[in-house]
Design an enzyme around this catalytic site. Structure first.
Site, PDB file in Angstrom:
ATOM      1  N   SER A   4       0.823  -1.219   0.000  1.00  0.00           N
ATOM      2  CA  SER A   4       0.000   0.000   0.000  1.00  0.00           C
ATOM      3  C   SER A   4       0.850   1.259   0.000  1.00  0.00           C
ATOM      4  CB  SER A   4      -0.927   0.002   1.214  1.00  0.00           C
ATOM      5  OG  SER A   4      -1.801  -1.104   1.197  1.00  0.00           O
ATOM      6  N   SER A  43       3.473   1.891  -1.530  1.00  0.00           N
ATOM      7  CA  SER A  43       4.038   2.198  -2.840  1.00  0.00           C
ATOM      8  C   SER A  43       3.085   3.016  -3.703  1.00  0.00           C
ATOM      9  CB  SER A  43       4.395   0.900  -3.575  1.00  0.00           C
ATOM     10  OG  SER A  43       5.301   0.137  -2.810  1.00  0.00           O
ATOM     11  N   HIS A  44       1.798   2.840  -3.496  1.00  0.00           N
ATOM     12  CA  HIS A  44       0.840   3.568  -4.344  1.00  0.00           C
ATOM     13  C   HIS A  44       0.022   4.584  -3.562  1.00  0.00           C
ATOM     14  CE1 HIS A  44      -2.756   1.586  -2.785  1.00  0.00           C
ATOM     15  NE2 HIS A  44      -2.169   0.413  -2.914  1.00  0.00           N
ATOM     16  N   HIS A  46      -9.924   0.863  -3.003  1.00  0.00           N
ATOM     17  CA  HIS A  46     -10.623   2.090  -3.367  1.00  0.00           C
ATOM     18  C   HIS A  46      -9.979   2.642  -4.629  1.00  0.00           C
ATOM     19  CE1 HIS A  46      -7.497   4.906  -2.066  1.00  0.00           C
ATOM     20  NE2 HIS A  46      -8.253   5.893  -2.495  1.00  0.00           N
ATOM     21  N   TYR A  67     -11.522  12.882  -2.850  1.00  0.00           N
ATOM     22  CA  TYR A  67     -10.414  13.754  -2.481  1.00  0.00           C
ATOM     23  C   TYR A  67      -9.561  14.004  -3.721  1.00  0.00           C
ATOM     24  CZ  TYR A  67      -7.578   9.442  -2.138  1.00  0.00           C
ATOM     25  OH  TYR A  67      -6.930   8.258  -2.400  1.00  0.00           O
ATOM     26  N   TRP A  92      -2.058   3.617   8.172  1.00  0.00           N
ATOM     27  CA  TRP A  92      -1.865   4.337   6.924  1.00  0.00           C
ATOM     28  C   TRP A  92      -0.664   5.275   7.044  1.00  0.00           C
ATOM     29  CZ3 TRP A  92      -6.991   5.675   4.002  1.00  0.00           C
ATOM     30  CH2 TRP A  92      -7.740   4.507   3.854  1.00  0.00           C
ATOM     31  N   VAL A  93      -0.261   5.826   5.919  1.00  0.00           N
ATOM     32  CA  VAL A  93       0.871   6.752   5.893  1.00  0.00           C
ATOM     33  C   VAL A  93       0.671   7.879   6.894  1.00  0.00           C
ATOM     34  CG1 VAL A  93       2.101   8.437   4.470  1.00  0.00           C
ATOM     35  CG2 VAL A  93       1.478   6.212   3.505  1.00  0.00           C
ATOM     36  N   TYR A 145     -12.672  -0.379  45.292  1.00  0.00           N
ATOM     37  CA  TYR A 145     -12.449   0.299  44.023  1.00  0.00           C
ATOM     38  C   TYR A 145     -10.976   0.682  43.972  1.00  0.00           C
ATOM     39  CZ  TYR A 145     -12.353   3.964  40.473  1.00  0.00           C
ATOM     40  OH  TYR A 145     -12.041   4.724  39.379  1.00  0.00           O
ATOM     41  N   ASP A 200      -9.426   1.291  35.754  1.00  0.00           N
ATOM     42  CA  ASP A 200      -9.967   1.196  37.105  1.00  0.00           C
ATOM     43  C   ASP A 200     -10.819  -0.058  37.203  1.00  0.00           C
ATOM     44  OD1 ASP A 200     -12.072   2.055  35.527  1.00  0.00           O
ATOM     45  OD2 ASP A 200     -12.828   3.494  36.977  1.00  0.00           O
ATOM     46  N   GLY A 223     -14.567  -6.532  38.644  1.00  0.00           N
ATOM     47  CA  GLY A 223     -15.320  -5.763  37.659  1.00  0.00           C
ATOM     48  C   GLY A 223     -14.327  -4.980  36.827  1.00  0.00           C
ATOM     49  N   GLU A 225     -25.730  -4.160  42.854  1.00  0.00           N
ATOM     50  CA  GLU A 225     -25.492  -4.944  41.658  1.00  0.00           C
ATOM     51  C   GLU A 225     -25.730  -6.400  42.045  1.00  0.00           C
ATOM     52  OE1 GLU A 225     -21.648  -4.245  39.998  1.00  0.00           O
ATOM     53  OE2 GLU A 225     -21.956  -2.091  39.786  1.00  0.00           O
TER      54      GLU A 225
END
Length: 773
Positions: A44, A46-47, A219, A244, A338-339, A508, A521, A535, A619
């Site tokens: 990818s 390269s082009h 694409h 684009y 990607w680049v 917690y 957390d 949890g 809970e």
């Protein structure tokens, strides 16, 4: 010391960047193997047309892009011609204002410009179509192959070697971890192997026995004949038509996503030097050409000189795949990059490999972030196609998703009967009720603007109010639950708080990495001397605990799918559940942050006295096969108390009123616990701060900039309308000097500034009387 032996698979833009970043940190025994020639590899890179747009909703991705620009500028491999995104519809103009806000939040300078300025910057446009644009002067064109060569040269000077025409055909193992790779010609011993193979990543993953969940997709890109362009034109994006443009001398390059998604089977790639450049399909480009000539009328006198369908990598959520496989220690990935983000992603991964921790929060990008169900080929394919469409605002309609309802709680049938509107948790794939249609909206719903009312219903106000006044059931099944069996010292060493408390306690605390940095957390419920329910925050916490448990007398299990959970909260919660259970629920017998086993009706349960909504309640967890019985028992008994089922929209509103932070949203691995208000300590530079807004009709969506005297000073993390206090609430990271109650600030909201005031927290029940009742 040269560090461990490292083999990098792939000498594209990512592999070269990683070799440079590793050798710069002293790991110089690096070998880069490329299946094609060096450095026009046929992948990818390269082009790639090289367009770099730094602005991104993700802070992490924006920071990666900024570093890439800075590095490539220094290497003389970047042309800062600027970028120009144009709007031809009011909705797109609003979105450009929102993107301007992202830039303000992440320190990327930009400006919203009018149609005259657009015409001046890009004279080829038909300015009659333009409503405005977003200009980012520091964006531009990356010279991808030159950047590969420059970074490889630096790495080579430090000791790295690059070998072309060396396709890896096997990943070697020894003692349960990577020991090297084999090509058709020879073997290379190594301590670490990193796959930077781009769209060939899944094939490399197969050799390693490690899923690499990306989908190669094509694409379209064309070059025109002479069209009156010039090399100093900014890169142009026309998202209303998925196009684009960039200049190639007096010609234009046009990239298009205005076509049906084109997934690619690796077996169908063409041979030769450029296998990632598939034959052009002109018929598929017809609509794109029409849209392009409408925006740029001068193209009518030009024609398409050449074109191809270029192959790139997409993931189910649009983020890269970075990190080490737990299944094969020593095997790392840097894929779907990607680049635009290449150097930044390489730096983050190199930091992680060398020091054990990246300076960027990488939870969005971690290879191990997916639940096993999200690794199914059908899921990866469909979600990647949809991710492609969402990232590029594809205007073609897609079929309804067929991979929904992959993970549903045992209560799903009852929730459906009540008209639940579901949303899918991107992190774990669980279906979660957002609100229930059976609950009536308020008689006079508060008006909200079109943006903050998307994916929201006034029913949330009803559900929040009834939670405060009576009692409500919330589905907590999607909360990741891990069972840890073994000595308490295992968790004690991995957390910031004291979890070595008596059986029946809940703590917690913060989950730490080996370097003492925060990972997330968690809550730790001690069910027995050597058994704990944790949890947690999804697959990444599980991954961390499983890695830490290797070689220790500890068992870590993900019990989420085999269990279910309900949050029963509201002032009538005790009245509802006490007659049903053999557990003493009196305030002195069952205090906040305690847990008890017992029964509700005939259902064995574990009850934790916790409340994310700031109301009395518990809970309640049970095995999944008891789920319907648990729901039905509570629902039947709750009728006389006015119980309702409530969803995530009300939950979020209530938690913000109570000041509860959400990991991954309000806090990340980059945030210090002192800054987040989670621990006492020296005065920090920044604080996570509560803001109350004046305008009741606009609720921020998250990531908006916060201004003081017109200067951006922070960003919003999460927001919701506080139905109890009657105003929108936002949490934001701010300098400590501004995090003082009463400070007047503004939040950038599209093209507006919303007045906001720093407030003391929690906004609701500051003395916690309801939680203690």
């Amino acid at each position: 010391m040269p560090g461990p032996k490292v083999v990098i698979i792939g000498a594209g833009i990512v592999g070269c960047a990683l070799a440079d970043e590793l050798t710069a940190r002293g790991w110089t025994d690096v070998t880069v193997l490329e299946r094609g020639p060096l450095f026009v590899t046929g992948g990818s890179s390269s082009h790639a047309p090289g367009l770099v747009f730094q602005t991104n909703p993700s802070r992490t991705m924006a920071r990666m892009a900024r570093y890439t620009v800075e590095k490539f500028l220094a290497l003389d491999c970047f042309r800062p011609v600027g970028s120009l995104e144009v709007a031809t519809t009011p909705e797109r103009l609003a979105e450009l204002h929102r993107r301007f806000g992202f830039g303000q939040s992440w320190g990327i300078r930009s400006e919203i410009v009018d149609r005259a300025a657009v015409k001046e910057m890009f004279p080829l446009v038909d300015d009659a179509l333009i409503l405005g644009g977003l200009h980012v002067a520091s964006d531009g064109l990356a010279l991808a192959v030159a950047a590969c060569e420059a970074q490889a040269a630096r790495a080579t000077e430090r000791g790295a070697r690059f070998i072309g025409h060396a396709e890896v055909v096997d990943i070697l193992r020894e003692g349960g971890r990577v020991s090297g790779v084999r090509t058709q010609e020879m073997s290379f011993k190594s301590d670490i192997v990193v796959s930077c193979a781009g769209f060939w990543g899944p094939r490399v993953g197969t050799l390693a026995g490690v899923p690499i969940p990306l989908l190669p997709m094509a694409h379209q890109y064309v070059r025109t004949t002479a069209a009156g362009a010039a090399d100093d034109l900014p890169i142009l994006r026309h998202q209303d038509r998925d196009l684009y443009f960039r200049a190639h001398g007096d010609a234009l390059g046009i990239g298009s996503y205005l076509h049906e998604p084109m997934p690619v089977d690796l077996a169908d790639l063409p041979g030769g030097d450029h296998p990632s450049m598939m034959p052009f399909t002109p018929d598929t480009f017809d609509e794109s050409w029409t849209a392009a000539t409408r925006l740029l009328p001068g193209l009518a006198g030009a024609r398409i000189a050449d074109g191809f369908n270029g192959v790139f990598s997409f993931t189910a959520d649009g983020f890269p795949l970075l990190g080490e496989s737990r299944d094969l220690p020593g095997f790392w990935t840097a894929e779907a990059i990607w680049v635009t983000h290449s150097a930044g992603a390489a730096r983050a991964l190199a930091e992680w490999m060398v020091t054990g921790r990246s300076s960027l929060d990488l939870h969005e990008c971690d290879l191990n972030r997916f639940d096993p169900a999200q690794l199914a080929p059908a899921y990866v394919r469909e979600r990647s196609i949809r991710s492609f469409a969402e990232v590029y605002d594809i205007v073609h309609p897609l079929d309804p998703p067929s991979v929904r309802d992959v993970r549903v709680s045992p209560f799903h049938a009852r929730q459906t009967e009540l008209g639940a509107v579901f949303g899918e948790s991107a992190a774990t794939g669980w279906e979660r009720p957002l609100w229930y249609a059976v609950n009536p909206p308020p008689p006079e719903p508060r008006p909200r603007d079109e943006w903050s009312s998307r994916h929201w219903s006034p029913i949330a106000e009803t559900e929040a109010r009834i939670t405060r006044e009576r009692v409500a059931l919330y589905d907590m099944t999607p909360l990741t639950r891990l069972e840890v069996t073994g000595p308490v010292s295992f968790l004690q060493d991995l957390t910031s708080g004291n979890v070595d408390r008596k059986v029946g306690s809940v703590v917690y605390t913060l989950l730490l990495d080996a370097a003492g940095g925060i990972r997330s957390d968690i809550t730790v419920a001690r069910l027995a001397e050597d058994r704990f329910q944790v949890g947690a925050n999804g697959p990444l916490d599980l991954d961390h605990l499983l890695r830490e448990a290797v070689g220790k007398p500890v068992t870590v299990r993900d019990i989420t799918g085999g269990t279910c959970g309900l949050g029963l909260w509201g002032p009538r919660a005790r009245d509802l559940v006490a007659p049903l259970t053999d557990i003493d629920l009196s305030p002195d017998a069952f205090r906040y942050f305690q847990c008890r086993p017992g029964h509700i009706g005939t259902v064995p349960v574990t009850m934790l006295r916790l409340s994310y909504v700031g109301e009395l309640g518990w809970e309640i967890y049970a095995r999944a096969d008891h789920g319907l019985a648990l729901w039905d028992t509570l629902w039947a008994a709750g009728r006389e108390h006015g119980v309702i089922a409530a969803g995530r929209a009300a939950f979020t509103s209530l938690r913000l009123e109570k000041g509860y932070r959400s990991w991954g949203v309000d806090m990340t691995t980059e945030d210090d616990p002192y800054q987040a208000g989670l621990a006492a300590g020296p005065e920090p530079d920044r604080r996570l701060t509560c803001l109350v807004l004046v305008d009741a009709g606009a609720v921020p969506l998250g990531r908006e900039p916060v201004y003081a005297d017109g200067v951006p000073v922070g960003h919003v993390t999460s927001a919701a309308f506080g139905h109890t206090i009657g105003a929108p609430i936002a949490y934001a990271w701010l300098p400590s000097a501004l995090a003082v109650p009463g400070t007047q600030l503004e939040i950038g909201y599209f093209d507006r500034r919303l007045a906001a005031t720093v407030a003391a927290e929690p906004l609701f029940d500051p003395k916690h009387d309801r939680l203690r009742s």
